[in-house]
Design a protein around this motif. Structure first.
Motif, PDB file in Angstrom:
ATOM      1  N   GLY A 165      -5.092   0.977  20.914  1.00 37.65           N
ATOM      2  CA  GLY A 165      -3.821   1.553  20.857  1.00 37.65           C
ATOM      3  C   GLY A 165      -2.727   1.588  19.287  1.00 37.65           C
ATOM      4  O   GLY A 165      -1.819   2.167  19.225  1.00 37.65           O
ATOM      5  N   GLN A 166      -3.463   0.791  18.381  1.00 38.60           N
ATOM      6  CA  GLN A 166      -2.725   0.490  17.001  1.00 38.60           C
ATOM      7  C   GLN A 166      -2.830   1.942  16.334  1.00 38.60           C
ATOM      8  O   GLN A 166      -3.817   2.454  15.922  1.00 38.60           O
ATOM      9  N   SER A 167      -1.463   2.351  15.983  1.00 34.88           N
ATOM     10  CA  SER A 167      -1.610   3.545  15.474  1.00 34.88           C
ATOM     11  C   SER A 167      -1.165   3.699  14.060  1.00 34.88           C
ATOM     12  O   SER A 167      -1.293   4.512  13.284  1.00 34.88           O
ATOM     13  N   VAL A 168      -0.394   2.531  13.529  1.00 37.69           N
ATOM     14  CA  VAL A 168      -0.144   2.295  12.256  1.00 37.69           C
ATOM     15  C   VAL A 168      -1.153   1.029  11.579  1.00 37.69           C
ATOM     16  O   VAL A 168      -0.998   0.113  12.460  1.00 37.69           O
ATOM     17  N   ASP A 169      -1.683   1.235  10.761  1.00 41.62           N
ATOM     18  CA  ASP A 169      -2.530   0.177  10.262  1.00 41.62           C
ATOM     19  C   ASP A 169      -2.050  -0.817   9.587  1.00 41.62           C
ATOM     20  O   ASP A 169      -2.188  -1.142   8.320  1.00 41.62           O
ATOM     21  N   HIS A 170      -0.684  -1.588   9.866  1.00 40.02           N
ATOM     22  CA  HIS A 170       0.141  -2.532   9.554  1.00 40.02           C
ATOM     23  C   HIS A 170       0.560  -3.310  10.843  1.00 40.02           C
ATOM     24  O   HIS A 170       1.187  -2.514  11.539  1.00 40.02           O
ATOM     25  N   VAL A 171      -0.028  -4.526  10.637  1.00 35.56           N
ATOM     26  CA  VAL A 171       0.373  -5.157  12.016  1.00 35.56           C
ATOM     27  C   VAL A 171       1.940  -5.165  12.206  1.00 35.56           C
ATOM     28  O   VAL A 171       2.658  -5.272  11.256  1.00 35.56           O
ATOM     29  N   HIS A 172       2.066  -5.333  13.597  1.00 40.25           N
ATOM     30  CA  HIS A 172       3.473  -5.156  14.141  1.00 40.25           C
ATOM     31  C   HIS A 172       3.768  -5.469  15.585  1.00 40.25           C
ATOM     32  O   HIS A 172       2.599  -5.201  16.334  1.00 40.25           O
ATOM     33  N   LEU A 173       4.708  -6.174  15.704  1.00 42.72           N
ATOM     34  CA  LEU A 173       5.014  -6.563  16.992  1.00 42.72           C
ATOM     35  C   LEU A 173       6.014  -5.644  17.630  1.00 42.72           C
ATOM     36  O   LEU A 173       6.984  -5.188  17.139  1.00 42.72           O
TER      37      LEU A 173
ATOM     38  N   MET B  41       0.928  -1.243   0.014  1.00 47.72           N
ATOM     39  CA  MET B  41       0.056   0.042  -0.038  1.00 47.72           C
ATOM     40  C   MET B  41       0.972   1.213   0.198  1.00 47.72           C
ATOM     41  O   MET B  41       1.610   1.470   1.041  1.00 47.72           O
ATOM     42  N   SER B  42       0.719   2.080  -0.852  1.00 42.16           N
ATOM     43  CA  SER B  42       1.488   3.170  -1.128  1.00 42.16           C
ATOM     44  C   SER B  42       1.335   4.240  -0.026  1.00 42.16           C
ATOM     45  O   SER B  42       2.386   4.954   0.304  1.00 42.16           O
ATOM     46  N   ASP B  43       0.305   4.431   0.738  1.00 44.10           N
ATOM     47  CA  ASP B  43       0.198   5.363   1.611  1.00 44.10           C
ATOM     48  C   ASP B  43       0.686   4.653   3.243  1.00 44.10           C
ATOM     49  O   ASP B  43       0.520   5.657   4.149  1.00 44.10           O
ATOM     50  N   CYS B  44       1.105   3.473   3.265  1.00 46.15           N
ATOM     51  CA  CYS B  44       1.200   2.858   4.683  1.00 46.15           C
ATOM     52  C   CYS B  44       2.712   3.081   4.934  1.00 46.15           C
ATOM     53  O   CYS B  44       3.658   2.864   4.146  1.00 46.15           O
ATOM     54  N   LEU B  45       2.893   3.583   5.900  1.00 46.73           N
ATOM     55  CA  LEU B  45       4.343   4.332   6.588  1.00 46.73           C
ATOM     56  C   LEU B  45       5.152   2.872   6.635  1.00 46.73           C
ATOM     57  O   LEU B  45       6.252   2.885   6.223  1.00 46.73           O
ATOM     58  N   PHE B  46       4.728   1.733   7.123  1.00 46.56           N
ATOM     59  CA  PHE B  46       5.379   0.693   7.411  1.00 46.56           C
ATOM     60  C   PHE B  46       5.913   0.072   5.933  1.00 46.56           C
ATOM     61  O   PHE B  46       7.001  -0.530   5.712  1.00 46.56           O
ATOM     62  N   CYS B  47       4.857  -0.067   4.952  1.00 45.86           N
ATOM     63  CA  CYS B  47       5.000  -0.403   3.688  1.00 45.86           C
ATOM     64  C   CYS B  47       6.286   0.268   2.960  1.00 45.86           C
ATOM     65  O   CYS B  47       7.050  -0.147   2.269  1.00 45.86           O
ATOM     66  N   ARG B  48       6.082   1.507   3.258  1.00 46.64           N
ATOM     67  CA  ARG B  48       7.273   2.664   2.654  1.00 46.64           C
ATOM     68  C   ARG B  48       8.588   2.372   3.194  1.00 46.64           C
ATOM     69  O   ARG B  48       9.694   2.387   2.557  1.00 46.64           O
ATOM     70  N   MET B  49       8.481   1.895   4.516  1.00 45.32           N
ATOM     71  CA  MET B  49       9.860   1.627   5.313  1.00 45.32           C
ATOM     72  C   MET B  49      10.487   0.398   4.452  1.00 45.32           C
ATOM     73  O   MET B  49      11.437   0.380   4.126  1.00 45.32           O
ATOM     74  N   VAL B  50       9.447  -0.605   4.340  1.00 46.74           N
ATOM     75  CA  VAL B  50      10.136  -2.038   3.771  1.00 46.74           C
ATOM     76  C   VAL B  50      10.539  -1.662   2.221  1.00 46.74           C
ATOM     77  O   VAL B  50      11.458  -2.171   1.924  1.00 46.74           O
ATOM     78  N   ALA B  51      10.005  -0.667   1.595  1.00 49.37           N
ATOM     79  CA  ALA B  51      10.233  -0.362   0.151  1.00 49.37           C
ATOM     80  C   ALA B  51      11.388   0.605   0.095  1.00 49.37           C
ATOM     81  O   ALA B  51      12.212   0.645  -0.923  1.00 49.37           O
ATOM     82  N   GLY B  52      12.010   0.972   1.298  1.00 48.06           N
ATOM     83  CA  GLY B  52      13.212   1.875   1.368  1.00 48.06           C
ATOM     84  C   GLY B  52      12.996   3.329   1.351  1.00 48.06           C
ATOM     85  O   GLY B  52      13.885   4.167   0.856  1.00 48.06           O
ATOM     86  N   GLU B  53      11.821   3.592   1.052  1.00 45.45           N
ATOM     87  CA  GLU B  53      11.285   5.070   0.765  1.00 45.45           C
ATOM     88  C   GLU B  53      11.423   5.877   2.040  1.00 45.45           C
ATOM     89  O   GLU B  53      11.726   7.243   1.701  1.00 45.45           O
ATOM     90  N   ILE B  54      11.212   5.209   3.133  1.00 46.21           N
ATOM     91  CA  ILE B  54      11.534   5.981   4.373  1.00 46.21           C
ATOM     92  C   ILE B  54      12.452   5.398   5.236  1.00 46.21           C
ATOM     93  O   ILE B  54      12.565   4.302   5.344  1.00 46.21           O
ATOM     94  N   PRO B  55      13.551   5.871   5.639  1.00 41.39           N
ATOM     95  CA  PRO B  55      14.628   5.570   6.409  1.00 41.39           C
ATOM     96  C   PRO B  55      14.155   4.908   7.776  1.00 41.39           C
ATOM     97  O   PRO B  55      13.189   5.333   8.405  1.00 41.39           O
ATOM     98  N   ALA B  56      14.832   3.776   8.194  1.00 39.19           N
ATOM     99  CA  ALA B  56      14.468   3.090   9.392  1.00 39.19           C
ATOM    100  C   ALA B  56      16.002   2.689   9.878  1.00 39.19           C
ATOM    101  O   ALA B  56      16.790   2.367   9.208  1.00 39.19           O
ATOM    102  N   ASP B  57      15.752   2.594  11.227  1.00 48.14           N
ATOM    103  CA  ASP B  57      17.216   1.828  11.979  1.00 48.14           C
ATOM    104  C   ASP B  57      17.073   0.503  12.078  1.00 48.14           C
ATOM    105  O   ASP B  57      16.315   0.090  12.951  1.00 48.14           O
ATOM    106  N   VAL B  58      17.201  -0.243  11.050  1.00 47.67           N
ATOM    107  CA  VAL B  58      16.989  -1.707  10.928  1.00 47.67           C
ATOM    108  C   VAL B  58      17.984  -2.619  11.684  1.00 47.67           C
ATOM    109  O   VAL B  58      19.208  -2.544  11.585  1.00 47.67           O
ATOM    110  N   VAL B  59      17.379  -3.539  12.408  1.00 50.59           N
ATOM    111  CA  VAL B  59      18.386  -4.382  13.317  1.00 50.59           C
ATOM    112  C   VAL B  59      18.258  -5.695  12.942  1.00 50.59           C
ATOM    113  O   VAL B  59      18.928  -6.811  13.295  1.00 50.59           O
TER     114      VAL B  59
END
Length: 119
Positions: free
Chosen positions: A98-106, A1-19
């Motif tokens: 309290g789910q603030s991003v509509d993409h499952v996350h643990l 989904m192009s408007d999903c924050l986490f999908c954009r992180m997966v795609a590398g469009e938004i930086p993340a501190d990946v561990v």
């Protein structure tokens, strides 16, 4: 989904501190940590919440949980020597939970006492 924050992180469009990363799972540090260790673990594929993921792909749900444990090991929240400090896994489903991003996350939380009930 192009408007999903986490999908954009997966795609590398938004930086993340990946561990931790596999072809199907991404784990990165939370930008607003609630504990000394606070890492989010997500499936690379978009699923709205834990129930949707469990229904669509139980195997991927297992991979997400296994990745969360791998993060806990890498962060030394699990030592294997019987003196494990421990960690908490949290997932929120829906806005009232309290789910603030509509993409499952643990949330992998640890690094300090997380007694129950909180407070």
């Amino acid at each position: 989904m192009s408007d999903c924050l986490f999908c954009r992180m997966v795609a590398g469009e938004i930086p993340a501190d990946v561990v931790h990363r596999t072809d199907r799972v991404l784990a990165f540090r939370d930008i607003n940590p609630q504990a000394p260790t606070h890492v989010l673990v997500i499936p690379a594929e978009h699923h709205r919440n834990i129930g949707a993921l469990a229904a669509a792909d139980p195997g991927l749900l297992g991979e997400v949980v296994a990745a969360a444990h791998a993060v806990a090991v890498a962060e030394r929240l699990v030592t294997g020597d019987g003196n494990e400090p421990g960690y908490r896994l949290v997932t929120n489903t829906g806005p009232q939970a309290g789910q603030s991003v509509d993409h499952v996350h643990l949330h992998v939380l640890g690094g300090r006492g997380l007694g129950w009930p909180p407070g």
